[in-house]
Design a protein around this motif. Structure first.
Motif, PDB file in Angstrom:
ATOM      1  N   PRO A 249       0.803  -1.224   0.000  1.00  0.00           N
ATOM      2  CA  PRO A 249       0.000   0.000   0.000  1.00  0.00           C
ATOM      3  C   PRO A 249       0.835   1.274   0.000  1.00  0.00           C
ATOM      4  O   PRO A 249       1.989   1.287   0.446  1.00  0.00           O
ATOM      5  CB  PRO A 249      -0.823  -0.127   1.287  1.00  0.00           C
ATOM      6  N   CYS A 250       0.234   2.329  -0.498  1.00  0.00           N
ATOM      7  CA  CYS A 250       0.878   3.637  -0.635  1.00  0.00           C
ATOM      8  C   CYS A 250       1.558   4.072   0.663  1.00  0.00           C
ATOM      9  O   CYS A 250       0.981   3.987   1.746  1.00  0.00           O
ATOM     10  CB  CYS A 250      -0.170   4.669  -1.041  1.00  0.00           C
ATOM     11  N   GLY A 251       2.795   4.537   0.538  1.00  0.00           N
ATOM     12  CA  GLY A 251       3.511   5.110   1.668  1.00  0.00           C
ATOM     13  C   GLY A 251       4.317   4.127   2.478  1.00  0.00           C
ATOM     14  O   GLY A 251       5.173   4.539   3.273  1.00  0.00           O
TER      15      GLY A 251
ATOM     16  N   THR B 146      10.000   2.471  -1.204  1.00  0.00           N
ATOM     17  CA  THR B 146       8.801   3.115  -0.664  1.00  0.00           C
ATOM     18  C   THR B 146       7.725   3.119  -1.740  1.00  0.00           C
ATOM     19  O   THR B 146       7.959   3.568  -2.863  1.00  0.00           O
ATOM     20  CB  THR B 146       9.091   4.551  -0.202  1.00  0.00           C
ATOM     21  N   SER B 147       6.556   2.614  -1.389  1.00  0.00           N
ATOM     22  CA  SER B 147       5.487   2.417  -2.374  1.00  0.00           C
ATOM     23  C   SER B 147       4.733   3.707  -2.687  1.00  0.00           C
ATOM     24  O   SER B 147       4.398   4.479  -1.786  1.00  0.00           O
ATOM     25  CB  SER B 147       4.496   1.372  -1.847  1.00  0.00           C
ATOM     26  N   ASP B 148       4.477   3.912  -3.989  1.00  0.00           N
ATOM     27  CA  ASP B 148       3.534   4.952  -4.410  1.00  0.00           C
ATOM     28  C   ASP B 148       2.350   4.303  -5.126  1.00  0.00           C
ATOM     29  O   ASP B 148       1.679   4.917  -5.949  1.00  0.00           O
ATOM     30  CB  ASP B 148       4.209   6.003  -5.293  1.00  0.00           C
ATOM     31  N   ASN B 149       2.103   3.041  -4.767  1.00  0.00           N
ATOM     32  CA  ASN B 149       1.042   2.255  -5.384  1.00  0.00           C
ATOM     33  C   ASN B 149      -0.323   2.774  -4.956  1.00  0.00           C
ATOM     34  O   ASN B 149      -0.659   2.771  -3.777  1.00  0.00           O
ATOM     35  CB  ASN B 149       1.209   0.783  -4.961  1.00  0.00           C
ATOM     36  N   ASN B 150      -1.093   3.232  -5.926  1.00  0.00           N
ATOM     37  CA  ASN B 150      -2.455   3.728  -5.675  1.00  0.00           C
ATOM     38  C   ASN B 150      -2.464   4.900  -4.707  1.00  0.00           C
ATOM     39  O   ASN B 150      -3.373   5.036  -3.882  1.00  0.00           O
ATOM     40  CB  ASN B 150      -3.356   2.601  -5.144  1.00  0.00           C
ATOM     41  N   CYS B 151      -1.485   5.774  -4.816  1.00  0.00           N
ATOM     42  CA  CYS B 151      -1.407   6.920  -3.905  1.00  0.00           C
ATOM     43  C   CYS B 151      -2.444   7.993  -4.202  1.00  0.00           C
ATOM     44  O   CYS B 151      -2.490   9.014  -3.523  1.00  0.00           O
ATOM     45  CB  CYS B 151      -0.008   7.535  -3.944  1.00  0.00           C
ATOM     46  N   SER B 152      -3.269   7.759  -5.214  1.00  0.00           N
ATOM     47  CA  SER B 152      -4.357   8.701  -5.473  1.00  0.00           C
ATOM     48  C   SER B 152      -5.505   8.481  -4.502  1.00  0.00           C
ATOM     49  O   SER B 152      -6.515   9.164  -4.555  1.00  0.00           O
ATOM     50  CB  SER B 152      -4.870   8.545  -6.907  1.00  0.00           C
ATOM     51  N   SER B 153      -5.352   7.507  -3.611  1.00  0.00           N
ATOM     52  CA  SER B 153      -6.383   7.266  -2.609  1.00  0.00           C
ATOM     53  C   SER B 153      -6.618   8.525  -1.781  1.00  0.00           C
ATOM     54  O   SER B 153      -5.782   9.413  -1.691  1.00  0.00           O
ATOM     55  CB  SER B 153      -5.970   6.116  -1.690  1.00  0.00           C
TER      56      SER B 153
END
Length: 257
Positions: free
Chosen positions: A36-38, A165-172
């Protein structure tokens, strides 16, 4: 004469086939870190791994942490090999011959045929199969062959260990909250707990943006006792016990760090 005619036709077809441009290869998906993001995870690569280009991801107390899809696609395999090999694993088909593998899972959250997008939770970190401890075994493959992994188009580290560090789906959705300390400044920490380094402070009454929330040291503050910490910037956390968000507990739709 007839045999010569067929020979000429065959030669013509061969020349035509030679001159026709090859179909362009499909571009690789933009793969994201599979968490997950962050979140920050330690990813290890080693030449004696099987397959060689797989990445083992770890972080402290990661058993049961969510694993998410690193790119959109269709789930084409949800398999439990028991106490051998990958154990519980998921494979996602991203099109163009590209697939990703997520192995040693503790459990599944998807089914075969399901279409998924960035950030979809597909399972949880485990230690199934041939694993000797909780971690995620992750692979990117092309036409069945393992390839060196890339995240946002950047090659992963080979060989060694690197923090990703993940930026996956950070538009949440993010959220806002108001600091309420009855006058004192609120200490900002480098991580989710009072044992982390103080990296600044925010004044009473300040409105902060909450990018994600996680659990940490239990703190008693203005809004009761809570183990929730709010990330208000890169490496900047405050105790949710001092932040008015309108919710008791985690804020709906705000990602978990």
């Amino acid at each position: 004469m007839r045999r010569r005619w067929f020979s000429l036709v065959a030669a013509g077809l061969l020349v035509a086939a030679t001159l026709l441009p090859a179909a362009p290869a499909m571009a690789a998906p933009t793969f994201k870190v599979p968490f997950p993001c962050g979140q920050s995870w330690s990813g290890q690569t080693r030449s004696d791994h099987s397959p060689a280009y797989a990445i083992d991801f770890n972080r402290t107390d990661d058993l049961g942490d969510p694993v998410v899809a690193s790119a959109p696609g269709t789930v084409d395999r949800v398999t439990d090999l028991g106490g051998t090999s990958y154990g519980k694993y998921v494979r996602i088909d991203h099109g163009g011959g590209y697939t990703t593998y997520y192995a040693h899972l503790n459990g599944f959250n998807v089914s075969v045929g399901q279409s998924i997008s960035y950030g979809k939770v597909i399972g949880w970190v485990g230690s199934t199969g041939g694993s000797t401890g909780p971690h995620l075994h992750y692979e990117q493959r092309l036409n069945g062959n393992d390839i060196q992994a890339r995240f946002n188009g950047t090659l992963a580290l080979y060989w060694g260990t690197k923090t990703y560090t993940s930026d996956n789906n950070c538009s949440s959705t993010t959220a806002t909250g108001t600091v309420n300390t009855a006058g004192a400044d609120l200490t900002v920490r480098s991580g989710p707990g009072t044992g982390y380094t103080a990296v600044g402070s925010v004044a009473d009454g300040t409105t902060v943006t909450i990018y994600c929330q996680t659990s940490g040291t239990t703190v008693t503050g203005t809004y009761g006792t809570s183990s929730i910490w709010d990330r208000i910037g890169s490496g900047r956390y405050v105790s949710d016990a001092y932040v008015q968000t309108g919710y008791d507990g985690y804020i709906p739709n705000v990602p978990r760090c």
